[in-house]
Design a protein around this motif. Structure first.
Motif, PDB file in Angstrom:
ATOM      1  N   PHE A 164      31.625  48.132  30.044  1.00 51.08           N
ATOM      2  CA  PHE A 164      30.476  48.834  30.626  1.00 51.08           C
ATOM      3  C   PHE A 164      29.450  47.851  31.172  1.00 51.08           C
ATOM      4  O   PHE A 164      28.839  48.100  32.219  1.00 51.08           O
ATOM      5  CB  PHE A 164      29.842  49.775  29.595  1.00 51.08           C
ATOM      6  N   THR A 211      38.843  39.946  36.071  1.00 52.46           N
ATOM      7  CA  THR A 211      37.645  40.595  36.594  1.00 52.46           C
ATOM      8  C   THR A 211      36.528  39.585  36.784  1.00 52.46           C
ATOM      9  O   THR A 211      35.887  39.533  37.838  1.00 52.46           O
ATOM     10  CB  THR A 211      37.183  41.709  35.633  1.00 52.46           C
ATOM     11  N   ASN A 222      25.286  52.271  32.955  1.00 50.41           N
ATOM     12  CA  ASN A 222      26.356  51.474  32.344  1.00 50.41           C
ATOM     13  C   ASN A 222      25.801  50.426  31.383  1.00 50.41           C
ATOM     14  O   ASN A 222      26.401  50.169  30.335  1.00 50.41           O
ATOM     15  CB  ASN A 222      27.243  50.845  33.418  1.00 50.41           C
ATOM     16  N   LEU A 244      39.060  45.701  36.268  1.00 54.44           N
ATOM     17  CA  LEU A 244      38.185  46.292  35.256  1.00 54.44           C
ATOM     18  C   LEU A 244      38.630  47.716  34.921  1.00 54.44           C
ATOM     19  O   LEU A 244      38.596  48.124  33.764  1.00 54.44           O
ATOM     20  CB  LEU A 244      36.731  46.270  35.740  1.00 54.44           C
ATOM     21  N   ALA A 245      39.092  48.446  35.914  1.00 52.09           N
ATOM     22  CA  ALA A 245      39.630  49.792  35.663  1.00 52.09           C
ATOM     23  C   ALA A 245      40.878  49.705  34.784  1.00 52.09           C
ATOM     24  O   ALA A 245      41.069  50.542  33.885  1.00 52.09           O
ATOM     25  CB  ALA A 245      39.946  50.497  36.983  1.00 52.09           C
ATOM     26  N   LYS A 280      36.928  45.386  40.506  1.00 48.64           N
ATOM     27  CA  LYS A 280      36.945  46.797  40.072  1.00 48.64           C
ATOM     28  C   LYS A 280      38.344  47.226  39.633  1.00 48.64           C
ATOM     29  O   LYS A 280      38.503  47.952  38.654  1.00 48.64           O
ATOM     30  CB  LYS A 280      36.485  47.708  41.215  1.00 48.64           C
ATOM     31  N   TRP A 303      30.802  46.694  34.474  1.00 47.00           N
ATOM     32  CA  TRP A 303      30.608  47.743  35.488  1.00 47.00           C
ATOM     33  C   TRP A 303      29.164  47.724  35.977  1.00 47.00           C
ATOM     34  O   TRP A 303      28.891  47.863  37.171  1.00 47.00           O
ATOM     35  CB  TRP A 303      30.944  49.131  34.931  1.00 47.00           C
ATOM     36  N   TYR A 350      27.860  47.368  39.781  1.00 47.29           N
ATOM     37  CA  TYR A 350      26.992  48.348  40.438  1.00 47.29           C
ATOM     38  C   TYR A 350      25.684  47.714  40.900  1.00 47.29           C
ATOM     39  O   TYR A 350      25.143  48.078  41.944  1.00 47.29           O
ATOM     40  CB  TYR A 350      26.724  49.530  39.514  1.00 47.29           C
TER      41      TYR A 350
END
Length: 113
Positions: A77, A47, A96, A63-64, A60, A80, A84
């Motif tokens: 978080f 990531t 987050n 990270l998911a 993403k 994330w 974002y």
């Protein structure tokens, strides 16, 4: 011995010899799955690498995968939130960052944002 018969015999012998070279390994040393901790670290490293390349799609995705392993990880978080922020989703970024700090108040990455 005719040339055709000679080629046939050589071909057959080659197939037998090559067939004997197939190796199957059942030794557990070679079939080790990474632990969840190792997998999590690998996903987070991937990531970070994709973020450095500004490849948000792959960042993403990895990270998911990390979040599937450890859904309440402060670092996840925080990352994330960074994603974002780059996408201009400031409300999602803020929530987050806050969630990251709820999980681990000492997370310097989240506290500095």
């Amino acid at each position: 011995m005719s040339q055709h018969l000679f080629k046939t015999v050589i071909t057959a012998l080659s197939l037998v010899v090559l067939g004997a070279c197939v190796t199957q390994t059942t030794d557990p040393v070679f079939n080790v799955e990474p632990s969840e901790e190792e997998a999590l670290a690998n996903y987070l490293q991937l990531t970070t690498g994709y973020l450095e390349e500004d490849d948000l799609v792959n960042a993403k995705r990895h990270l998911a995968n990390a979040a599937d392993i450890e859904p309440n990880n402060s670092e996840i978080f925080a990352i994330w939130a960074l994603i974002y922020t780059r996408e201009g989703e400031m409300d999602l970024a803020d929530s987050n960052f806050r969630r990251s700090l709820q999980i681990e108040f000492d997370n310097s990455q989240a506290r500095n944002n």
